[in-house]
Design a protein around this motif. Structure first.
Motif, PDB file in Angstrom:
ATOM      1  N   VAL A 170      35.242  28.197  48.659  1.00 46.28           N
ATOM      2  CA  VAL A 170      36.139  29.076  47.643  1.00 46.28           C
ATOM      3  C   VAL A 170      36.464  28.292  46.475  1.00 46.28           C
ATOM      4  O   VAL A 170      36.978  26.926  46.640  1.00 46.28           O
ATOM      5  CB  VAL A 170      37.386  29.438  48.586  1.00 46.28           C
ATOM      6  CG1 VAL A 170      38.340  30.203  47.615  1.00 46.28           C
ATOM      7  CG2 VAL A 170      36.918  30.624  49.707  1.00 46.28           C
TER       8      VAL A 170
ATOM      9  N   LEU B 187      41.123  37.016  49.547  1.00 46.35           N
ATOM     10  CA  LEU B 187      39.683  37.250  49.391  1.00 46.35           C
ATOM     11  C   LEU B 187      39.016  37.156  50.536  1.00 46.35           C
ATOM     12  O   LEU B 187      37.927  37.836  50.822  1.00 46.35           O
ATOM     13  CB  LEU B 187      39.327  35.991  48.451  1.00 46.35           C
ATOM     14  CG  LEU B 187      37.897  35.766  48.280  1.00 46.35           C
ATOM     15  CD1 LEU B 187      37.148  37.049  47.254  1.00 46.35           C
ATOM     16  CD2 LEU B 187      37.466  34.491  47.339  1.00 46.35           C
TER      17      LEU B 187
ATOM     18  N   GLY C 241      34.168  29.786  40.207  1.00 43.64           N
ATOM     19  CA  GLY C 241      32.877  29.359  41.010  1.00 43.64           C
ATOM     20  C   GLY C 241      32.472  27.968  40.895  1.00 43.64           C
ATOM     21  O   GLY C 241      32.059  26.992  41.452  1.00 43.64           O
TER      22      GLY C 241
ATOM     23  N   LEU D 257      27.258  33.884  44.040  1.00 44.48           N
ATOM     24  CA  LEU D 257      28.500  34.540  43.851  1.00 44.48           C
ATOM     25  C   LEU D 257      28.421  35.496  44.886  1.00 44.48           C
ATOM     26  O   LEU D 257      27.817  36.669  45.029  1.00 44.48           O
ATOM     27  CB  LEU D 257      29.066  35.125  42.575  1.00 44.48           C
ATOM     28  CG  LEU D 257      30.339  35.874  42.304  1.00 44.48           C
ATOM     29  CD1 LEU D 257      31.268  34.703  42.986  1.00 44.48           C
ATOM     30  CD2 LEU D 257      30.630  36.622  41.387  1.00 44.48           C
TER      31      LEU D 257
ATOM     32  N   ALA E 198      37.002  32.451  43.665  1.00 37.26           N
ATOM     33  CA  ALA E 198      35.578  32.859  43.822  1.00 37.26           C
ATOM     34  C   ALA E 198      34.976  32.455  45.340  1.00 37.26           C
ATOM     35  O   ALA E 198      35.137  31.309  45.431  1.00 37.26           O
ATOM     36  CB  ALA E 198      34.766  32.555  42.825  1.00 37.26           C
TER      37      ALA E 198
ATOM     38  N   TRP F  33      34.281  35.138  36.767  1.00 40.46           N
ATOM     39  CA  TRP F  33      34.174  34.039  37.848  1.00 40.46           C
ATOM     40  C   TRP F  33      33.477  32.955  37.860  1.00 40.46           C
ATOM     41  O   TRP F  33      33.340  32.077  38.851  1.00 40.46           O
ATOM     42  CB  TRP F  33      34.056  35.034  39.194  1.00 40.46           C
ATOM     43  CG  TRP F  33      34.391  36.281  39.402  1.00 40.46           C
ATOM     44  CD1 TRP F  33      33.752  37.332  39.187  1.00 40.46           C
ATOM     45  CD2 TRP F  33      35.863  36.754  39.201  1.00 40.46           C
ATOM     46  NE1 TRP F  33      34.530  38.385  39.460  1.00 40.46           N
ATOM     47  CE2 TRP F  33      35.978  38.214  39.348  1.00 40.46           C
ATOM     48  CE3 TRP F  33      37.131  36.007  39.087  1.00 40.46           C
ATOM     49  CZ2 TRP F  33      36.858  38.698  39.389  1.00 40.46           C
ATOM     50  CZ3 TRP F  33      38.259  36.757  39.299  1.00 40.46           C
ATOM     51  CH2 TRP F  33      38.219  38.000  39.431  1.00 40.46           C
TER      52      TRP F  33
ATOM     53  N   CYS G 161      41.102  38.254  41.023  1.00 42.60           N
ATOM     54  CA  CYS G 161      42.219  37.462  40.585  1.00 42.60           C
ATOM     55  C   CYS G 161      43.627  38.071  40.989  1.00 42.60           C
ATOM     56  O   CYS G 161      43.593  39.190  41.095  1.00 42.60           O
ATOM     57  CB  CYS G 161      42.253  37.801  39.007  1.00 42.60           C
ATOM     58  SG  CYS G 161      43.422  37.188  38.029  1.00 42.60           S
TER      59      CYS G 161
ATOM     60  N   ALA H  11      35.017  37.853  44.587  1.00 42.36           N
ATOM     61  CA  ALA H  11      36.009  37.091  43.828  1.00 42.36           C
ATOM     62  C   ALA H  11      36.914  38.252  43.570  1.00 42.36           C
ATOM     63  O   ALA H  11      36.890  39.072  43.650  1.00 42.36           O
ATOM     64  CB  ALA H  11      35.451  36.580  42.471  1.00 42.36           C
TER      65      ALA H  11
ATOM     66  N   ASP I 188      42.085  32.732  39.827  1.00 43.17           N
ATOM     67  CA  ASP I 188      40.972  33.208  40.011  1.00 43.17           C
ATOM     68  C   ASP I 188      40.498  32.655  41.160  1.00 43.17           C
ATOM     69  O   ASP I 188      40.330  31.340  41.319  1.00 43.17           O
ATOM     70  CB  ASP I 188      39.974  33.010  39.045  1.00 43.17           C
ATOM     71  CG  ASP I 188      40.149  33.890  37.620  1.00 43.17           C
ATOM     72  OD1 ASP I 188      40.954  34.965  37.819  1.00 43.17           O
ATOM     73  OD2 ASP I 188      39.784  33.508  36.569  1.00 43.17           O
TER      74      ASP I 188
END
Length: 369
Positions: free
Chosen positions: A5, A79, A334, A31, A19, A330, A36, A34, A17
């Motif tokens: 992450v 997430l 990332g 990816l 991801a 993202w 926010c 993700a 953020d």
């Protein structure tokens, strides 16, 4: 499969953020998901105050850091719950923190990211990798930008030049020469992007974002003001270079105003300043019919700004991050998940040719859960 992450909160201060990325040794990072998490209004206000303060008290600093860390942990929790992942499936969190002050050119250079990776490890139960920037600075580098090495992993093409433009609060540009040339990566901050556009909009329109640049598009560029803004010494400096809120903020804009400008025209001029400064930085790397521009960050959603970039860079082909399996939103988050992966493998996380450091360095500290 190795899941990491990445956490990023940039100069726009709009949220954390998070991801979730999948990394292996044989392919480009992928990816997975993700999100926010918007920062609570009081936390955002505290962070904004800290970025502009000449002095702070330790109680304020500590309370803000704890609240920010809580927001990071909440973003991770949401997430991973969405993906229904077992804790053992996550290798580590890569946390960038929130930049409060970045002064690579000071007599005693420093960069300070508000973060508490020990608290984050405690709250989440995951291994955390954090404090990525100061190792590069200790080696004489700017400590920024760090994303170009990630751009290199994702976007390098065998035959075409790729320019990767991140339009966050600050704009930064990465030049990736065709891999067949074996040329070094070039990357640097070009100047302000969403930071000033959003701040001016918030002051005059009571909303944080100029959606699609509609307000900027309604105004007229003030060429005299534009020339004054672009005369700032930062735009003339050669790379390596980096900047932030300590240099570009509404006070900086106000110093260039006569007081007679219409607010919509100032907004149009701020957007034009971003487009022109990016174009001037990019043009030396543009080869007609052989150059792609990949735009990421929140500014990629600003239609007016994108149109102005296309106007000033007609010889480049505009590509979307989505064409490479990534969302424009993202990429930065990332990157810090990927940098955590490199740290755990003992691999360098900087590019000396980008930051100006004396050599490759393994970045970040490791905090056990």
């Amino acid at each position: 499969m190795a899941l990491f992450v990445g956490l990023m909160s940039g100069t726009s201060l709009d949220g954390v953020d998070a991801a979730l990325i999948d990394i292996d040794d044989t392919s480009r990072p992928r990816l997975v998901d993700a999100l926010c998490l918007a920062l609570p209004a009081d936390l955002r206000a505290s962070l904004l105050t800290l970025t502009q303060a000449d002095r702070v008290d330790f109680a304020t600093l500590g309370a803000t850091e704890s609240a920010f860390c809580d927001a990071q942990a909440e973003a991770v929790s949401r997430l991973l719950a969405r993906q229904n992942l077992h804790p053992d499936e996550i290798v580590a969190i890569g946390s960038h923190g929130q930049t409060i002050e970045h002064a690579p050119d000071a007599a005693s250079p420093f960069t300070y990211q508000l973060d508490n990776p020990s608290r984050l490890a405690e709250l989440t139960g995951y291994q955390v990798v954090a404090d990525f920037r100061r190792r590069d600075m200790a080696a004489g580098g700017q400590a920024a930008p760090l994303a170009p090495i990630f751009h290199q992993a994702l976007f390098t093409d065998a035959e075409r030049t790729r320019l990767v433009l991140n339009l966050g609060g600050i704009a930064n540009l990465t030049r990736l020469a065709p891999s067949s040339r074996h040329a070094p990566v070039i990357g640097f901050d070009t100047g302000p992007a969403n930071l000033l556009i959003d701040a001016w909009h918030a002051r005059h329109r009571q909303a944080p974002i100029d959606e699609n640049g509609r307000w900027a598009a309604s105004g007229q560029v003030d060429e005299t003001l534009l020339a004054r803004l672009l005369d700032d010494a930062f735009f003339r400096r050669p790379p390596p270079k980096s900047t932030g809120r300590e240099a570009f903020h509404l006070g900086w804009v106000e110093r260039h105003l006569s007081g007679e400008e219409a607010s919509a025209n100032v907004q149009a001029t701020l957007a034009e300043m971003t487009a022109v400064s990016v174009a001037r930085a990019a043009l030396p790397f543009v080869e007609a019919d052989r150059t792609d521009l990949i735009v990421c960050g929140g500014g990629a959603r600003n239609r007016h700004l994108m149109a102005r970039l296309a106007h000033h860079l007609p010889a480049v082909a505009l590509l979307r991050c989505e064409d490479f399996g990534w969302s424009a939103d993202w990429l930065e988050a990332g990157a810090f998940g990927w940098l955590a992966w490199r740290r755990l493998r003992g691999l360098p996380g900087n590019l000396p040719e980008v930051t100006g450091a004396r050599g490759p360095r393994v970045l970040g500290g490791i905090y056990a859960p």
